[in-house]
Each structure stands twice: as structure tokens, then as C-alpha cells.
Design an enzyme around this catalytic site. Structure first.
Site, PDB file in Angstrom:
ATOM      1  N   GLU A 228     114.053  74.096   6.433  1.00 40.80           N
ATOM      2  CA  GLU A 228     113.080  74.315   5.350  1.00 40.80           C
ATOM      3  C   GLU A 228     113.041  75.796   4.963  1.00 40.80           C
ATOM      4  O   GLU A 228     112.895  76.634   5.850  1.00 40.80           O
ATOM      5  CB  GLU A 228     111.701  73.829   5.804  1.00 40.80           C
TER       6      GLU A 228
ATOM      7  N   HIS B  65     106.797  70.341   2.356  1.00 39.56           N
ATOM      8  CA  HIS B  65     106.057  70.239   3.624  1.00 39.56           C
ATOM      9  C   HIS B  65     104.553  70.490   3.381  1.00 39.56           C
ATOM     10  O   HIS B  65     103.963  71.418   3.953  1.00 39.56           O
ATOM     11  CB  HIS B  65     106.628  71.222   4.665  1.00 39.56           C
TER      12      HIS B  65
HETATM   13  N1  LIG Z   1     104.186  66.664   6.909  1.00 36.83           N
HETATM   14  C1  LIG Z   1     103.228  67.285   7.564  1.00 36.83           C
HETATM   15  O1  LIG Z   1     102.662  68.274   7.100  1.00 36.83           O
HETATM   16  C2  LIG Z   1     102.801  66.782   8.903  1.00 36.83           C
HETATM   17  C3  LIG Z   1     103.679  66.154   9.733  1.00 36.83           C
HETATM   18  N2  LIG Z   1     103.277  65.673  10.954  1.00 36.83           N
HETATM   19  C4  LIG Z   1     104.260  65.005  11.809  1.00 36.83           C
HETATM   20  O2  LIG Z   1     103.838  63.667  12.039  1.00 36.83           O
HETATM   21  C5  LIG Z   1     104.101  63.355  13.408  1.00 36.83           C
HETATM   22  C6  LIG Z   1     103.226  62.198  13.847  1.00 36.83           C
HETATM   23  O3  LIG Z   1     101.878  62.613  13.890  1.00 36.83           O
HETATM   24  P1  LIG Z   1     100.744  61.713  14.572  1.00 36.83           P
HETATM   25  O4  LIG Z   1     100.751  60.337  14.070  1.00 36.83           O
HETATM   26  O5  LIG Z   1      99.491  62.503  14.450  1.00 36.83           O
HETATM   27  O6  LIG Z   1     101.222  61.717  16.082  1.00 36.83           O
HETATM   28  P2  LIG Z   1     100.840  60.687  17.247  1.00 36.83           P
HETATM   29  O7  LIG Z   1     101.267  61.335  18.506  1.00 36.83           O
HETATM   30  O8  LIG Z   1      99.431  60.254  17.093  1.00 36.83           O
HETATM   31  O9  LIG Z   1     101.777  59.432  16.946  1.00 36.83           O
HETATM   32  C7  LIG Z   1     103.158  59.442  17.110  1.00 36.83           C
HETATM   33  C8  LIG Z   1     103.577  58.025  17.464  1.00 36.83           C
HETATM   34  O10 LIG Z   1     104.990  57.968  17.510  1.00 36.83           O
HETATM   35  C9  LIG Z   1     105.331  57.048  18.535  1.00 36.83           C
HETATM   36  N3  LIG Z   1     106.736  57.180  18.911  1.00 36.83           N
HETATM   37  C10 LIG Z   1     107.296  58.077  19.773  1.00 36.83           C
HETATM   38  N4  LIG Z   1     108.634  57.831  19.849  1.00 36.83           N
HETATM   39  C11 LIG Z   1     108.904  56.805  19.016  1.00 36.83           C
HETATM   40  C12 LIG Z   1     110.095  56.097  18.659  1.00 36.83           C
HETATM   41  N5  LIG Z   1     111.277  56.409  19.193  1.00 36.83           N
HETATM   42  N6  LIG Z   1     110.009  55.081  17.761  1.00 36.83           N
HETATM   43  C13 LIG Z   1     108.814  54.748  17.223  1.00 36.83           C
HETATM   44  N7  LIG Z   1     107.645  55.358  17.559  1.00 36.83           N
HETATM   45  C14 LIG Z   1     107.703  56.375  18.417  1.00 36.83           C
HETATM   46  C15 LIG Z   1     104.346  57.350  19.643  1.00 36.83           C
HETATM   47  O11 LIG Z   1     104.234  56.273  20.550  1.00 36.83           O
HETATM   48  C16 LIG Z   1     103.059  57.566  18.847  1.00 36.83           C
HETATM   49  O12 LIG Z   1     102.330  56.358  18.720  1.00 36.83           O
HETATM   50  C17 LIG Z   1     103.841  64.687  14.121  1.00 36.83           C
HETATM   51  O13 LIG Z   1     104.489  64.743  15.368  1.00 36.83           O
HETATM   52  C18 LIG Z   1     104.370  65.712  13.159  1.00 36.83           C
HETATM   53  O14 LIG Z   1     105.733  65.988  13.423  1.00 36.83           O
HETATM   54  C19 LIG Z   1     101.974  65.787  11.366  1.00 36.83           C
HETATM   55  C20 LIG Z   1     101.058  66.404  10.581  1.00 36.83           C
HETATM   56  C21 LIG Z   1     101.405  67.027   9.309  1.00 36.83           C
HETATM   57  O1  LIG Z   2     100.522  73.167   8.134  1.00 39.32           O
HETATM   58  C1  LIG Z   2     101.520  73.095   8.846  1.00 39.32           C
HETATM   59  O2  LIG Z   2     101.843  73.959   9.643  1.00 39.32           O
HETATM   60  C2  LIG Z   2     102.371  71.864   8.779  1.00 39.32           C
HETATM   61  C3  LIG Z   2     101.677  70.696   9.358  1.00 39.32           C
HETATM   62  C4  LIG Z   2     102.535  69.929  10.279  1.00 39.32           C
HETATM   63  O3  LIG Z   2     103.688  69.708  10.022  1.00 39.32           O
HETATM   64  C5  LIG Z   2     101.948  69.441  11.528  1.00 39.32           C
HETATM   65  O4  LIG Z   2     100.719  69.568  11.697  1.00 39.32           O
HETATM   66  O5  LIG Z   2     102.706  68.929  12.363  1.00 39.32           O
END
Ligand SMILES: NC(=O)C1=CN([C@@H]2O[C@H](COP(=O)(O)OP(=O)(O)OC[C@H]3O[C@@H](n4cnc5c(N)ncnc54)[C@H](O)[C@@H]3O)[C@@H](O)[C@H]2O)C=CC1
Ligand SMILES: O=C(O)CCC(=O)C(=O)O
Length: 325
Positions: free
Chosen positions: A261, A279
Site C-alpha cells: 500500500e 484502506h
Molecule cells: N480495512 C480496514 O481498515 C480494517 C481491516 N481489518 C482486518 O480485518 C481482520 C478481521 O477483523 P476482526 O473480525 O475484528 O477479527 P476477529 O479476530 O474478531 O475475527 C477473525 C476471524 O477469522 C477467523 N479465522 C482465522 N483463520 C481463518 C481461516 N484460515 N479461515 C477462516 N477464518 C479464519 C478467526 O477464527 C476469527 O473468527 C483484522 O485482522 C484486520 O486485518 C480490521 C479492521 C479495519
Molecule cells: O486505521 C488503520 O490503521 C487501519 C485499520 C486496520 O486495518 C485495522 O484496524 O486492522
């Protein structure tokens, strides 16, 4: 005695950082500028980051005073938590701060693809009125596959249910009983990919999930599949994805995240079947305030020698390596 020093290396809401100055020596740098980060972290007792700062062994080696790395967001893929633990550095994130924002963006991206909203808007802005070119499809009645049924995946299911879609998920750590109780059918990953009209990814980036959706998985997909990635770039093999889109083997993709990115040199943002955003899943005032409040509270506690809630590496405290300043 000198005041504890907090280094902020990614932007945080200024109205929340302003009050830190009374008790702390607050410094800022750009985490993506490696040399600046390595120089500034030397004097830091706390380091506050978002996704652009990579905290690896080299950073930790430069940071002999560091007590805590605070990640104002969810993903910890940019922090070497193991190395921090070995160095006696606490790591904390803000796991619930931006769940609503990411789920809402995900719904928006899905609708954008089904109704060609970005291209139609650009066309009107260019002075055109090409109604027939932007005929879309209804989301109602389609199958939505959710990969990862954690906080965001579950909320995406909840937000999409009123659209009248069939909800499916794959998550090796969520039981079929758990997902069924929330109106979502559990499927093995291959079956999910083969069934879905929309596949939306909500897993952390780990060695096990890198390239989870690659050439083999995309070959299973229906030509109507639209892929949404608001989790992390490395979870999709971008070369395989670009090929599948260019050959019309899938219908589209909406990408908030990229392996690199910004995605300089990637063909993906230039494909007509791709909608992309820089992002911004957590890019709302509400999410940023929540994330900053959570981690700054943790930093204040850590620097005062008080218990820190929700550590990603509680073993640091168990080992008694965290030192009160
Ligand atoms: N675009 C953005 O700005 C953001 C992106 N994210 C991304 O979203 C991801 C997920 O966030 P949350 O749901 O809050 O996390 P979380 O930890 O609550 O959920 C992640 C889920 O993925 C599952 N998982 C792990 N390995 C797996 C696999 N091989 N196949 C299927 N499921 C699997 C876990 O069991 C868990 O239920 C974060 O780790 C982060 O990278 C999060 C916040 C902001
Ligand atoms: O605001 C940020 O830093 C990106 C959020 C994100 O990707 C995360 O919370 O995992």
C-alpha cells in the site's frame, strides 16, 4: 525526573492527543519513514501506531526504553508480537474499535459492485447520460460467503440479513452450531467459494491465511462471483486475482486493502471490474476516536505502572518484565 516519552508514528485524532502533552513528552514521526522511526524510537517509552508502521525486531532493538506498543486498530500483522514479548514490551490493540465501520464499508462496496455506482458516478461527472450501460443486479436472493466469522464477519452477516441474501460462512474456529444460531450456514472453504455470488474476507493476515484465496480457489468460483477484501492484501493472491478478473472468470472485486500500500504498479486498480478504496475500512471519525481512546488509556496505564487491559501478550506482565517508569 524526565517525563515519559510517547512516540506517535501514524496519525491519531489531534483532539485526543493534545491532552497528552501535559504529562508526557509527546513526539511524532512518520512510521513509513524507516530511518525517522528508528531514530525517534530510541527515546520512546511508548510507541503508538496504526497500520503504516512496521514494528519488527530491528525497531525493538533500537528501543531500549520501550514499555508498550499500542496499535490503534485491530490487525497486529505489522507488529512482531513474539519479538516484543521476548523484549518485555507490552502490545495492545483496539479490537472492537472499528468493527461497525468495516462492516458498513463492506456492505457499501458490495452494493457499489452490484449497481456499478463508482463507474456510473464518474460517467455522469464526465457529462454523459448512459443509463443502459449501468444496468446492475439485485443483491436480494444472492449467496454471500463470509470467510472469517469473528467480530467483523458476524456484523457483516447481521447487516446483510435484511437484504434477503443467503448467508454462508467458513471459519475453522467457529462451530456450525455457533454460525447456525446466527442464521449463517457453515461450509468448507472450497464449497463456500464454489457457491458464493459474493465472497467477503474477514480474517487476520497470518502465515496460515496468506494467499488463502489463490489460483486454485478462484478456479472453483462461479463467473458471477464478486470478491470483497476489507481485511488484508496478502490474504488474496493478487496476481491470480488480476488474471481471473482479466479473463472474466469472476465478475468483479472490491478492494480496500492491498499486499503493498499504495498498490503502485498493480494492475488491479485499473481494471473496470474493480472498485477500490485506500484502506479506509476504519476511516471514520467514530472508529478513529474509539481506537485512539482505547490505546491511549492503555498507554497511560502502562506508563503509570497500572494494569493494562486487553494485552495481546499478557505473558509480558506474567513474567514481570514490564517496568514502571
Ligand atoms: N480495512 C480496514 O481498515 C480494517 C481491516 N481489518 C482486518 O480485518 C481482520 C478481521 O477483523 P476482526 O473480525 O475484528 O477479527 P476477529 O479476530 O474478531 O475475527 C477473525 C476471524 O477469522 C477467523 N479465522 C482465522 N483463520 C481463518 C481461516 N484460515 N479461515 C477462516 N477464518 C479464519 C478467526 O477464527 C476469527 O473468527 C483484522 O485482522 C484486520 O486485518 C480490521 C479492521 C479495519
Ligand atoms: O486505521 C488503520 O490503521 C487501519 C485499520 C486496520 O486495518 C485495522 O484496524 O486492522
Amino acid at each position: 525526573m524526565s517525563r515519559p516519552s510517547i512516540l506517535i508514528s501514524d496519525p491519531l485524532p489531534p483532539h485526543l492527543t493534545a491532552e497528552l502533552h501535559t504529562a508526557f513528552d509527546v513526539r511524532e514521526c512518520r512510521g513509513s519513514d524507516r530511518a525517522a522511526l528508528l531514530a525517534a524510537v530510541r527515546d520512546a517509552d511508548a510507541l503508538v501506531i496504526r497500520s503504516a508502521t512496521k514494528v519488527d525486531r530491528e525497531v525493538l532493538d533500537h528501543a531500549s526504553r520501550l514499555r508498550i506498543v499500542a496499535r490503534a486498530g485491530v490487525g497486529l500483522d505489522n507488529v512482531d508480537v513474539e519479538a516484543a514479548t521476548r523484549a518485555g514490551v507490552m502490545v495492545v490493540n483496539a479490537p472492537v474499535s472499528n468493527v461497525t465501520s468495516v462492516a458498513e464499508l463492506t456492505v457499501g462496496l458490495i452494493l457499489s459492485m452490484f449497481r456499478n455506482i463508482p463507474a456510473a458516478s464518474a460517467s455522469v461527472r464526465a457529462g454523459e447520460w448512459r443509463r443502459a450501460d449501468f444496468q446492475g443486479s439485485e443483491l436480494s436472493g444472492k449467496s454471500v460467503g463470509i470467510v472469517g466469522f469473528g467480530r467483523i464477519g458476524q456484523l457483516v452477516a447481521e447487516r446483510l440479513a435484511p437484504f434477503g441474501v443467503e448467508l454462508l460462512t467458513h471459519d475453522p474456529y467457529a462451530s456450525p452450531d455457533f454460525t447456525h444460531a446466527r442464521g449463517v450456514s457453515w461450509l468448507p472453504l472450497d464449497d463456500l467459494v464454489a457457491t458464493a455470488d459474493v465472497l467477503t474476507l474477514h480474517v487476520p493476515l497470518t502465515p496460515a491465511t496468506r494467499n488463502l484465496i489463490g489460483e486454485r480457489e478462484l478456479a472453483l468460483a462461479k463467473p458471477t462471483l464478486r470478491l470483497v477484501n476489507t481485511s488484508r492484501g496478502g490474504i488474496v493472491d493478487e496476481v491470480a486475482l488480476a488474471r481471473a478478473l482479466a479473463e472474466d472468470r469472476i465478475a468483479g472485486a472490491a478492494l480496500d486493502v492491498f499486499a503493498t500500500e499504495p498498490p503502485t504498479g498493480s494492475p488491479l486498480p485499473h481494471l473496470d471490474s474493480v472498485v477500490c478504496t485506500p484502506h479506509i475500512g476504519a476511516g471514520t471519525a467514530e472508529a478513529q476516536d474509539r481506537a485512539a481512546t482505547t490505546v491511549l488509556d492503555a498507554v497511560r496505564a502502562a506508563l503509570a505502572g497500572l494494569p493494562v487491559d486487553g494485552l495481546a501478550n499478557p505473558e509480558v506482565l506474567a513474567a514481570g518484565t514490564a517496568v514502571t517508569v
